[in-house]
Motif scaffolding. Structure first.
Motif, PDB file in Angstrom:
ATOM      1  N   CYS A   6       0.828  -1.229   0.000  1.00 10.50           N
ATOM      2  CA  CYS A   6       0.000   0.000   0.000  1.00 10.50           C
ATOM      3  C   CYS A   6       0.852   1.264   0.000  1.00 10.50           C
ATOM      4  CB  CYS A   6      -0.888   0.048   1.242  1.00 10.50           C
ATOM      5  SG  CYS A   6      -1.805  -1.437   1.524  1.00 10.50           S
ATOM      6  N   TYR A   7       2.196   1.105   0.145  1.00  7.96           N
ATOM      7  CA  TYR A   7       3.037   2.278   0.378  1.00  7.96           C
ATOM      8  C   TYR A   7       2.928   3.326  -0.736  1.00  7.96           C
ATOM      9  CZ  TYR A   7       7.052   5.235   1.129  1.00  7.96           C
ATOM     10  OH  TYR A   7       7.845   6.335   1.299  1.00  7.96           O
ATOM     11  N   ASP A   8       3.102   2.896  -1.964  1.00  4.95           N
ATOM     12  CA  ASP A   8       3.089   3.856  -3.080  1.00  4.95           C
ATOM     13  C   ASP A   8       1.767   4.609  -3.150  1.00  4.95           C
ATOM     14  OD1 ASP A   8       5.631   3.303  -3.827  1.00  4.95           O
ATOM     15  OD2 ASP A   8       5.142   2.343  -5.732  1.00  4.95           O
ATOM     16  N   PHE A  61       7.372  17.335  -3.746  1.00  4.94           N
ATOM     17  CA  PHE A  61       8.555  17.186  -2.887  1.00  4.94           C
ATOM     18  C   PHE A  61       9.669  16.414  -3.591  1.00  4.94           C
ATOM     19  CE2 PHE A  61       7.135  13.002  -1.080  1.00  4.94           C
ATOM     20  CZ  PHE A  61       8.349  12.353  -0.930  1.00  4.94           C
ATOM     21  N   ARG A  62       9.290  15.430  -4.449  1.00  5.24           N
ATOM     22  CA  ARG A  62      10.345  14.694  -5.154  1.00  5.24           C
ATOM     23  C   ARG A  62      11.040  15.621  -6.173  1.00  5.24           C
ATOM     24  NH1 ARG A  62      10.113   9.755  -3.070  1.00  5.24           N
ATOM     25  NH2 ARG A  62       8.159   8.614  -2.844  1.00  5.24           N
ATOM     26  N   GLN A  63      10.245  16.444  -6.851  1.00  7.44           N
ATOM     27  CA  GLN A  63      10.845  17.368  -7.816  1.00  7.44           C
ATOM     28  C   GLN A  63      11.739  18.383  -7.095  1.00  7.44           C
ATOM     29  OE1 GLN A  63      10.882  17.406 -11.288  1.00  7.44           O
ATOM     30  NE2 GLN A  63      12.434  18.975 -10.844  1.00  7.44           N
ATOM     31  N   VAL A  65      19.720   6.432  -0.768  1.00  6.10           N
ATOM     32  CA  VAL A  65      19.796   5.532   0.390  1.00  6.10           C
ATOM     33  C   VAL A  65      18.389   5.315   0.954  1.00  6.10           C
ATOM     34  CG1 VAL A  65      20.790   5.213   2.686  1.00  6.10           C
ATOM     35  CG2 VAL A  65      22.099   6.396   0.938  1.00  6.10           C
ATOM     36  N   GLY A  66      17.980   4.045   1.048  1.00  4.13           N
ATOM     37  CA  GLY A  66      16.613   3.731   1.479  1.00  4.13           C
ATOM     38  C   GLY A  66      15.643   4.055   0.354  1.00  4.13           C
ATOM     39  N   CYS A  67      15.987   3.548  -0.847  1.00  7.26           N
ATOM     40  CA  CYS A  67      15.256   3.952  -2.067  1.00  7.26           C
ATOM     41  C   CYS A  67      13.838   3.419  -2.117  1.00  7.26           C
ATOM     42  CB  CYS A  67      16.018   3.507  -3.306  1.00  7.26           C
ATOM     43  SG  CYS A  67      16.140   1.696  -3.461  1.00  7.26           S
ATOM     44  N   LEU A 126      19.831   1.951  -2.973  1.00  8.22           N
ATOM     45  CA  LEU A 126      20.177   0.995  -1.917  1.00  8.22           C
ATOM     46  C   LEU A 126      19.025   0.882  -0.937  1.00  8.22           C
ATOM     47  CD1 LEU A 126      23.250   0.121  -0.059  1.00  8.22           C
ATOM     48  CD2 LEU A 126      21.564   1.330   1.344  1.00  8.22           C
ATOM     49  N   ASP A 127      18.696  -0.333  -0.555  1.00  5.53           N
ATOM     50  CA  ASP A 127      17.678  -0.531   0.477  1.00  5.53           C
ATOM     51  C   ASP A 127      18.006  -1.811   1.241  1.00  5.53           C
ATOM     52  OD1 ASP A 127      14.651   0.843   0.793  1.00  5.53           O
ATOM     53  OD2 ASP A 127      14.883  -1.138   1.733  1.00  5.53           O
ATOM     54  N   GLY A 128      17.614  -1.838   2.510  1.00  2.00           N
ATOM     55  CA  GLY A 128      17.890  -3.006   3.346  1.00  2.00           C
ATOM     56  C   GLY A 128      16.835  -4.084   3.227  1.00  2.00           C
ATOM     57  N   SER A 184      18.368  10.918   0.083  1.00  5.84           N
ATOM     58  CA  SER A 184      17.601   9.999   0.926  1.00  5.84           C
ATOM     59  C   SER A 184      16.246  10.632   1.191  1.00  5.84           C
ATOM     60  CB  SER A 184      18.327   9.719   2.249  1.00  5.84           C
ATOM     61  OG  SER A 184      17.610   8.752   2.982  1.00  5.84           O
ATOM     62  N   ALA A 185      15.184   9.849   0.995  1.00  2.00           N
ATOM     63  CA  ALA A 185      13.832  10.374   1.242  1.00  2.00           C
ATOM     64  C   ALA A 185      13.081   9.445   2.192  1.00  2.00           C
ATOM     65  CB  ALA A 185      13.068  10.506  -0.081  1.00  2.00           C
ATOM     66  N   LEU A 186      12.623  10.011   3.262  1.00  2.00           N
ATOM     67  CA  LEU A 186      11.708   9.323   4.193  1.00  2.00           C
ATOM     68  C   LEU A 186      12.303   8.052   4.805  1.00  2.00           C
ATOM     69  CD1 LEU A 186       8.396   9.856   2.174  1.00  2.00           C
ATOM     70  CD2 LEU A 186       9.101  11.030   4.264  1.00  2.00           C
TER      71      LEU A 186
HETATM   72  C1  LIG Z   1       9.356   5.053   4.136  1.00  2.47           C
HETATM   73  S1  LIG Z   1      10.325   4.161   2.990  1.00  2.47           S
HETATM   74  C2  LIG Z   1      10.862   5.447   1.866  1.00  2.47           C
HETATM   75  C3  LIG Z   1      11.163   4.882   0.521  1.00  2.47           C
HETATM   76  C4  LIG Z   1      11.596   5.882  -0.545  1.00  2.47           C
HETATM   77  N1  LIG Z   1      12.839   6.540  -0.205  1.00  2.47           N
HETATM   78  C5  LIG Z   1      10.534   6.906  -0.840  1.00  2.47           C
HETATM   79  O1  LIG Z   1      10.821   8.096  -0.808  1.00  2.47           O
HETATM   80  O2  LIG Z   1       9.408   6.514  -1.142  1.00  2.47           O
HETATM   81  C6  LIG Z   1      11.832   3.842   3.912  1.00  2.47           C
HETATM   82  C7  LIG Z   1      12.726   2.810   3.223  1.00  2.47           C
HETATM   83  O3  LIG Z   1      13.947   2.749   3.935  1.00  2.47           O
HETATM   84  C8  LIG Z   1      14.346   1.390   4.064  1.00  2.47           C
HETATM   85  N2  LIG Z   1      15.216   1.321   5.234  1.00  2.47           N
HETATM   86  C9  LIG Z   1      14.879   1.485   6.537  1.00  2.47           C
HETATM   87  N3  LIG Z   1      15.966   1.455   7.307  1.00  2.47           N
HETATM   88  C10 LIG Z   1      17.022   1.244   6.460  1.00  2.47           C
HETATM   89  C11 LIG Z   1      18.420   1.160   6.642  1.00  2.47           C
HETATM   90  N4  LIG Z   1      18.985   1.281   7.859  1.00  2.47           N
HETATM   91  N5  LIG Z   1      19.211   0.955   5.566  1.00  2.47           N
HETATM   92  C12 LIG Z   1      18.681   0.843   4.327  1.00  2.47           C
HETATM   93  N6  LIG Z   1      17.362   0.931   4.083  1.00  2.47           N
HETATM   94  C13 LIG Z   1      16.545   1.143   5.143  1.00  2.47           C
HETATM   95  C14 LIG Z   1      13.050   0.599   4.163  1.00  2.47           C
HETATM   96  O4  LIG Z   1      13.236  -0.740   3.752  1.00  2.47           O
HETATM   97  C15 LIG Z   1      12.147   1.386   3.229  1.00  2.47           C
HETATM   98  O5  LIG Z   1      12.174   0.877   1.921  1.00  2.47           O
END
Ligand SMILES: C[S@@+](CC[C@H](N)C(=O)[O-])C[C@H]1O[C@@H](n2cnc3c(N)ncnc32)[C@H](O)[C@@H]1O
Length: 223
Positions: A20-22, A34-36, A53-55, A76-78, A119-121
Motif C-alpha cells: 500500500c506504500y506507493d 517534494f520529489r521534484q 539511500v533507502g530507495c 540501496l535498500d535493506g 535519501s527520502a523518508l
Molecule cells: C518510508 S520508505 C521510503 C522509501 C523511498 N525513499 C521513498 O521516498 O518513497 C523507507 C525505506 O527505507 C528502508 N530502510 C529502513 N531502514 C534502512 C536502513 N537502515 N538501511 C537501508 N534501508 C533502510 C526501508 O526498507 C524502506 O524501503
C-alpha cells in the motif's frame, strides 16, 4: 556482549502494508512537488553518479533517472522485498539505474564514490545511533565537494503540524521519529562532517512537516 541490531522498519511501518506504500504516498503526500524539489536542489550535471539511500520502491529514482538520462543512479535498500518492487517499477526503461541491498550504516561502497547522495523518508526509521552512523557513512562515500540531499520529517513549528505527526509516530515508533520532529537532523548532519547544512524547503502535509535539507562534503585537502 554484541549489540543487537534493531529490526529494519519496512516502508509503510509494517511488512504487510508495503504493497500500500506507493498509493498512500501518492494520495496523502505532495509527492510530485517534494520529489521534484529534492531533485531540483541537487542540480545534477551530466555524467554524475548519485546514490539513493533507502530507495524503497524507487519512486524517486524513476523520476530522477528519466529526468537525467545521462546520469547514473544506484538505489540501496535493506529490504529485499521492496527492492523487488523497485526493480519491477524501473523495468527496462531505467538503463542508468542499478540496485544494491544493504544498510545505510554500513554502505557497500568505497569512499569518495558518489557525486550526490539522496535519501527520502528513511531517516525517521533509524535510532539516534544509526542516524549518526548512516550520516558518517554517507559522508564517507561522497567525493569531496559532493552533496547530500535529504527529504524527511522535520521540526514541527505549530501545534497542528505536531499533532499530525503523531500518525507517523504511531506507525513507525516514537523512538526513531523523535529526533526528526525536534529538528535535530541538521545538527546531526553538521556533527557528521557536513558543511553549509541548510533547510532548503518545507512542506506542511497531513502527516506533519516534511523538510528538505542539504549539506556538502568539504573540498579541503584536494590537491
Ligand atoms: C518510508 S520508505 C521510503 C522509501 C523511498 N525513499 C521513498 O521516498 O518513497 C523507507 C525505506 O527505507 C528502508 N530502510 C529502513 N531502514 C534502512 C536502513 N537502515 N538501511 C537501508 N534501508 C533502510 C526501508 O526498507 C524502506 O524501503
Amino acid at each position: 556482549m554484541t549489540q543487537q541490531r534493531p529490526p529494519l522498519i519496512p516502508a509503510a511501518g509494517y511488512a504487510l502494508l508495503s504493497p500500500c506504500y506507493d498509493a498512500a504516498i501518492r494520495l496523502f503526500m505532495p509527492e510530485r512537488a517534494f520529489r521534484q524539489a529534492l531533485l531540483t536542489q541537487a542540480q545534477l550535471r551530466e555524467g554524475q553518479h548519485a546514490l539513493d539511500v533507502g530507495c524503497g520502491t524507487a519512486s524517486f529514482l524513476a523520476h530522477a533517472s528519466a529526468t537525467y538520462p545521462k546520469c547514473n543512479f544506484t538505489g540501496l535498500d535493506g529490504d529485499p522485498k521492496i527492492l523487488e518492487r523497485a526493480r519491477t517499477k524501473i523495468g527496462s526503461t531505467g538503463n542508468n539505474v542499478v540496485f544494491e541491498e544493504g544498510m545505510s550504516y554500513a554502505l557497500p561502497f568505497d569512499e569518495n564514490h558518489f557525486d550526490i547522495v539522496f535519501s527520502a523518508l528513511m531517516f525517521h526509521h533509524l535510532t539516534k545511533s544509526d542516524k549518526r552512523r548512516s550520516l558518517e557513512e554517507i559522508h564517507r562515500v561522497l567525493r569531496p565537494g559532493g552533496a547530500f540531499h535529504i527529504a524527511d520529517w522535520g521540526e514541527a513549528r505549530s501545534l497542528p503540524m505536531r499533532t499530525a505527526y503523531l500518525a507517523i509516530q504511531l506507525l513507525d515508533g516514537f523512538e526513531t521519529t523523535a529526533d526528526n520532529v525536534r529538528g535535530l537532523l541538521p545538527s546531526m548532519m553538521t556533527a557528521a562532517g557536513f558543511e553549509s547544512v541548510a533547510e532548503q524547503k518545507r512542506f506542511n502535509t497531513v502527516f506533519g512537516t516534511l523538510s528538505l535539507y542539504s549539506g556538502r562534503k568539504a573540498t579541503e585537502g584536494l590537491a
